[in-house]
Design a protein around this motif. Sequence first.
Motif, short mmCIF file in Angstrom:
data_model
loop_
_atom_site.label_atom_id
_atom_site.label_comp_id
_atom_site.label_asym_id
_atom_site.label_seq_id
_atom_site.Cartn_x
_atom_site.Cartn_y
_atom_site.Cartn_z
N ARG A 11 111.10 54.10 -12.06
CA ARG A 11 110.04 53.24 -11.55
C ARG A 11 110.64 52.55 -10.15
NH1 ARG A 11 107.80 48.79 -15.43
NH2 ARG A 11 108.06 50.62 -16.79
N GLY A 12 109.68 52.65 -9.25
CA GLY A 12 110.27 52.04 -7.99
C GLY A 12 111.04 52.75 -6.96
N MET A 13 111.27 53.79 -7.47
CA MET A 13 111.98 54.81 -6.52
C MET A 13 110.94 55.65 -5.86
SD MET A 13 115.65 55.74 -8.57
CE MET A 13 115.73 57.04 -7.81
N LEU A 14 110.96 55.78 -4.74
CA LEU A 14 109.80 56.73 -4.05
C LEU A 14 110.28 58.21 -4.13
CD1 LEU A 14 108.65 54.26 -1.28
CD2 LEU A 14 107.59 54.75 -3.65
N VAL A 15 111.62 58.41 -4.00
CA VAL A 15 112.32 59.52 -3.82
C VAL A 15 113.22 59.84 -5.12
CG1 VAL A 15 113.57 61.33 -2.31
CG2 VAL A 15 111.76 59.45 -1.26
N HIS A 16 113.29 61.00 -5.65
CA HIS A 16 114.09 61.07 -6.91
C HIS A 16 115.34 61.20 -6.26
CE1 HIS A 16 112.94 65.23 -6.11
NE2 HIS A 16 114.05 65.54 -6.56
N LEU A 17 116.47 61.15 -6.97
CA LEU A 17 117.81 61.43 -6.44
C LEU A 17 118.40 62.77 -7.25
CD1 LEU A 17 119.37 57.89 -7.13
CD2 LEU A 17 118.51 58.94 -4.85
N THR A 18 119.31 63.42 -6.63
CA THR A 18 119.73 64.65 -7.14
C THR A 18 121.26 64.61 -7.31
OG1 THR A 18 117.97 66.00 -6.27
CG2 THR A 18 119.76 67.09 -6.91
N THR A 19 121.89 65.05 -8.25
CA THR A 19 123.38 65.07 -8.24
C THR A 19 123.73 66.15 -9.46
OG1 THR A 19 125.37 63.53 -8.77
CG2 THR A 19 123.65 63.22 -10.60
N ARG A 20 125.22 66.22 -9.43
CA ARG A 20 125.57 67.34 -10.59
C ARG A 20 126.54 66.64 -11.51
NH1 ARG A 20 127.21 72.47 -6.79
NH2 ARG A 20 124.94 72.88 -6.31
#
Length: 77
Positions: free
Chosen positions: A9-18
């Motif tokens: 919630r509150g993040m407009l863009v998701h984050l990607t990691t491994r």
Amino acid sequence: HINVHVFARGMLVHLTTRIFFEDEEGNRSDAVLSALPEARRQTLLARREDEGSRGDLVVYRFDIRLQGEGETVFFEP
């Protein structure tokens, strides 16, 4: 490795990691891990903790840090 997308919630863009497992032989030749400085590389490694209660399970711990010291490496989607 496992690809992970972080939504909150509150993040407009998701984050990607491994997530890489610290005891995998393939980590030494992985292009993504090799391209990172050692200190940053550590943020992508799941640490083996112990065996499960039955003795046939392996448990790993992977903490995602969104900011600050030890912030997890994130990639462009």
